[in-house]
Design an enzyme around this catalytic site. Structure first.
Site, PDB file in Angstrom:
ATOM      1  CG  ASN A  36      -3.280   3.989   1.521  1.00 12.62           C
ATOM      2  OD1 ASN A  36      -4.468   4.234   1.741  1.00 12.62           O
ATOM      3  ND2 ASN A  36      -2.805   2.759   1.487  1.00 12.62           N
ATOM      4  CG  HIS A  44      -2.688  -0.364  -3.254  1.00  9.64           C
ATOM      5  ND1 HIS A  44      -2.944   0.928  -2.843  1.00  9.64           N
ATOM      6  CD2 HIS A  44      -2.916  -1.139  -2.160  1.00  9.64           C
ATOM      7  CE1 HIS A  44      -3.292   0.916  -1.574  1.00  9.64           C
ATOM      8  NE2 HIS A  44      -3.288  -0.325  -1.153  1.00  9.64           N
ATOM      9  CD  GLU A  76      -3.723   3.887  -5.270  1.00  9.48           C
ATOM     10  OE1 GLU A  76      -3.897   5.098  -5.153  1.00  9.48           O
ATOM     11  OE2 GLU A  76      -3.040   3.221  -4.462  1.00  9.48           O
ATOM     12  CB  SER A 114      -0.919   0.076   1.206  1.00 11.77           C
ATOM     13  OG  SER A 114      -1.039  -1.090   1.874  1.00 11.77           O
TER      14      SER A 114
END
Ligand code: 3HC
Length: 699
Positions: free
Chosen positions: A481, A431, A443, A410
């Protein structure tokens, strides 16, 4: 004998004996743009004026009947004729008009069908009124004609859910009159001949009386008030359906006014941005190049994430080999995957009779050697660079040439992971978001040396899994994130400065998030953030205000949120109540930091939280981690529960404007100039008077 004339380049009339066939041909989805509206009106008028045909059948060319109004025309100057007027002309036709629906008949497309005097569906058809998903309501007679055909409760459910109703159900509900198979033109011709022969009955929908059902309307209105008070169009839908008991012309007027009200809301603009963004986000050159074949996927790690990824691949028909280091881990993984598949059967995502054969596509091993023949490996072990490097070194030795080596990290540096292999061109970040078989975001993290066909393969995989693939560059946290790490601090600052966790949550739920940040933290597990804070403690900027004080205190008690029964809230059965001990921690942390608490309005909470999110999002666009503002928007809509009707953080930012945002940040910076810094991109946009939408257009 047949002859065909073109009314315009979208609409033509073919004469076959006593039958006039009207063909709509407006690829890709036969949307009712201006030329289609005009062409349909002219065709019906002309056929009636001539008076030679005994039956008219409307059908469409290509893969689908009409998918609705042309959404690209919304918000632009309107060019007549209006759809409701065209449909009224069709309904009033003295010569019977029927329609043949294939593929999907949605929104204005279904409303076109409802205005004809009988509807034939072709096997595989799905019908729906999805306007609500765009912040609208059926505005071309759908709220008036559907209740006449199906009754009020069914019409309400269809209009408020926007769901696509399968052909058989549509037949049973009275939406279509017949279900046939075959080519739309042939079915249209045969059905029109049946009309002439009297074997297919026709009737005008406006002459069917609605069975009044005030109780259903009242119940629905009350339910919406409780559950969707922040949305505009659902309430207007009920208002319009209620008007169906009136004479048709009056009901249509009420529907039109309600439709125009919805059209003028920012919610409509946000939802249409989401509709086009979902399609545009993977419509990039890198996604379109040749991709590598992927039929067999290896997944390393049988935890929640690895099992979810394996489930997503199995549901998409891929073979999966799951690898774990110990038998108990493998057993847990198999149990999770089996449970996920059973859940998919329950949710209607997997046919019950396919469950066993789907599970049979899974093989497992305790030996990474089992990955020698896979086309793609997705590593989903815990976030430790050393462990990941070790795994990628082994994969390099084991996997066949050309296999794609992906990490589901992540936040870790994909370049560093790729560097331990002799084939960095085959390494990429994929991701997923938990639960990986449900959440739609993927992602696709492109490292410096990732080969173009590996990037294209990432996008092809996303499509195969039914996910929204978004290109991201390498940085700590990628798009989502990284932005989250920044703005989540605001929630903590707000609490330290005087708000309660419950107020912050309820203010943001009022904005449209399904759950406020403290509830999300409790659900995800507070220990995750605690570990991250500890990991970053040594590198933390000493000038930056520490955001983790209260959360650390909660974690020190062993309270990690829902899974331990306590976090910001206490969880007892279905009851959720504030954790009173947290109030004490907050008071003590304020005292330690010498903070005198002050009141916050809900609006200020939303403004600060959103401004922080937008600031980091702007930096992510500015440094190229995200290709375009819309990429950030899609990450948040599909991965972070951002309210869809707001369109995403940067679409929402445009509703405030760059200049106002810059002024806000400067104002907040008077308290904390380290955290609140104006991103250069926003400063530039404010100076030039440009928007994120402008950047989306240019990209
Ligand atoms: N208007 C304009 N363009 C549309 C469109 C529409 N209604 N529906 C789809 N498109 C475009 C898409 O943007 C896409 O364009 P692109 O290739 O440039 O990206 C292209 O058509 C193909 O669409 P999809 O990629 O979505 O193709 P699929 O085969 O996956 O799905 C579909 C087809 C099920 C028809 C899906 O496109 C869809 O759900 N469309 C929207 C349907 C809808 O919401 N209709 C209601 C419109 S509002 C209305 O009718 C108001 C009325 O009541 C007055």
């Amino acid at each position: 004998m047949s002859d065909t004339i073109a009314i315009n380049d979208k609409i033509s009339i073919e004469r076959v004996g006593d039958v006039a066939l009207i063909r709509i041909d407006n690829p890709p989805v036969n949307a009712t743009g201006q030329a289609v509206r005009q062409g349909l009106q002219d065709a019906i008028t002309q056929i009636n004026a001539e008076g030679t045909a005994k039956a008219v059948a409307i059908y469409a060319a290509g893969r689908t009947f009409v998918a609705g109004a042309d959404i690209r025309e919304f918000g632009k100057p309107f060019v007549p004729p209006a759809l409701p007027d065209v449909f009224n002309i069709i309904e009033a036709s003295a010569i019977p008009v029927i329609s043949v629906l294939h593929g999907t008949a949605l929104g204005g497309g279904l409303e076109l069908g409802l205005s004809t005097h009988a509807r034939i569906g072709i096997e595989g058809l799905r019908v729906g009124l999805p306007e609500i998903l765009l912040g609208l309501l059926p505005g071309a007679g759908g709220t008036q004609r559907m209740p006449r055909l199906t009754g009020v409760p069914f019409a309400l459910e269809m209009i408020l859910s926007g769901r696509q109703v399968p052909a058989k159900e549509a037949l049973e509900a009275g939406i279509i009159d017949r279900l046939e198979s075959g080519d739309p033109r042939e079915v249209a011709l045969k059905a029109a001949q049946d009309v002439i022969a009297g074997t297919l009955k026709t009737r005008r929908t406006d002459q069917i009386a609605v069975v009044p059902d005030q109780a259903a309307l009242d119940q629905t209105a009350a339910h919406l008030k409780k559950t969707q008070s922040h949305l505009y169009s659902p309430h207007k839908c009920v208002e319009a359906v209620a008007a169906a008991v009136l004479p048709m012309a009056e009901g249509l007027k009420i529907e039109r006014a309600a439709f125009m009200d919805c059209m003028n809301t920012p919610q409509r603009a946000g939802l249409i941005h989401a509709f086009f963004g979902e399609r545009a986000v993977s419509n990039i050159p890198e996604a379109k190049g040749p991709a590598r074949d992927i039929t067999h996927v290896g997944v390393i790690g049988g935890g929640t994430m690895g099992s979810g990824i394996a489930t997503a691949c199995l549901l998409a028909g891929l073979r999966v080999t799951l690898v774990e280091v110990a038998q108990d881990g493998l057993d847990r993984g198999i149990a999770t995957i089996t449970g996920n598949l059973d859940g998919a059967v329950k949710r209607g995502k997997l046919k019950a009779d396919k469950r066993d054969s789907t599970l049979a596509m899974l093989t497992t091993s305790l030996d990474m050697g089992a990955l020698a023949d896979v086309d793609l490996v997705i590593e989903a072990v815990f976030e430790d660079m050393g462990v990941k490097k070790d795994i990628f070194g082994k994969l390099d030795a084991i996997c066949k040439p050309g296999a794609i080596l992906a990490s589901n990290t992540s936040y870790l540096d994909i370049n560093e992971i790729a560097a331990v292999t002799s084939r960095p061109q085959d390494v990429i970040g994929l991701h997923f978001f938990s639960p990986a078989h449900v959440m739609r975001l993927l992602e696709i993290v492109v490292a410096d040396k990732t080969a173009p066909d590996v990037v294209a393969s990432g996008f092809a995989l996303a499509k195969k899994l039914g996910k929204v693939g978004v290109r991201a560059g390498v940085c700590d946290g990628f798009i989502g994130n990284r932005i989250l790490a920044h703005y989540s601090k605001t929630a903590s600052y707000l609490v330290l400065d005087g708000a309660t966790p419950q107020q912050v949550d309820s203010a943001l739920e009022g904005f449209g998030f399904a759950m406020g940040p403290h509830k999300v933290g409790d659900l995800a597990g507070l220990d995750i953030g605690w570990m991250t804070r500890k990991r970053k403690a040594a590198t933390r900027d000493p000038k930056e205000r520490y955001a983790g004080a209260v959360a650390d205190r909660i974690c020190e008690e062993g309270w990690f949120g829902r899974k331990t029964g306590k976090g910001y809230y206490v969880y007892e059965g279905k009851d959720i109540t504030p954790n009173l001990a947290v109030d004490r921690f907050i008071a003590e942390e304020r005292e330690k930091a010498g903070i005198t608490p002050r009141p916050f309005t809900d609006q200020e909470i939303v403004d600060r939280y959103m401004t922080a999110m937008i600031s980091e999002a702007a930096r992510v666009v500015e440094d190229g981690t995200a290709r375009r503002p819309l990429d950030v928007d899609m990450v948040f809509l599909f991965g972070y529960g951002f309210p869809r009707h707001r369109g995403g953080p940067l679409h929402y930012a445009d509703t405030i404007g760059a200049a106002a945002l810059v002024a806000r940040i400067k104002d907040y910076a008077k308290e904390d100039a380290t955290y609140w810094q104006v991103p250069a991109l926003l400063e530039k946009m404010a100076a030039n008077g440009t928007s994120f939408a402008d950047m989306n257009k240019e990209a």
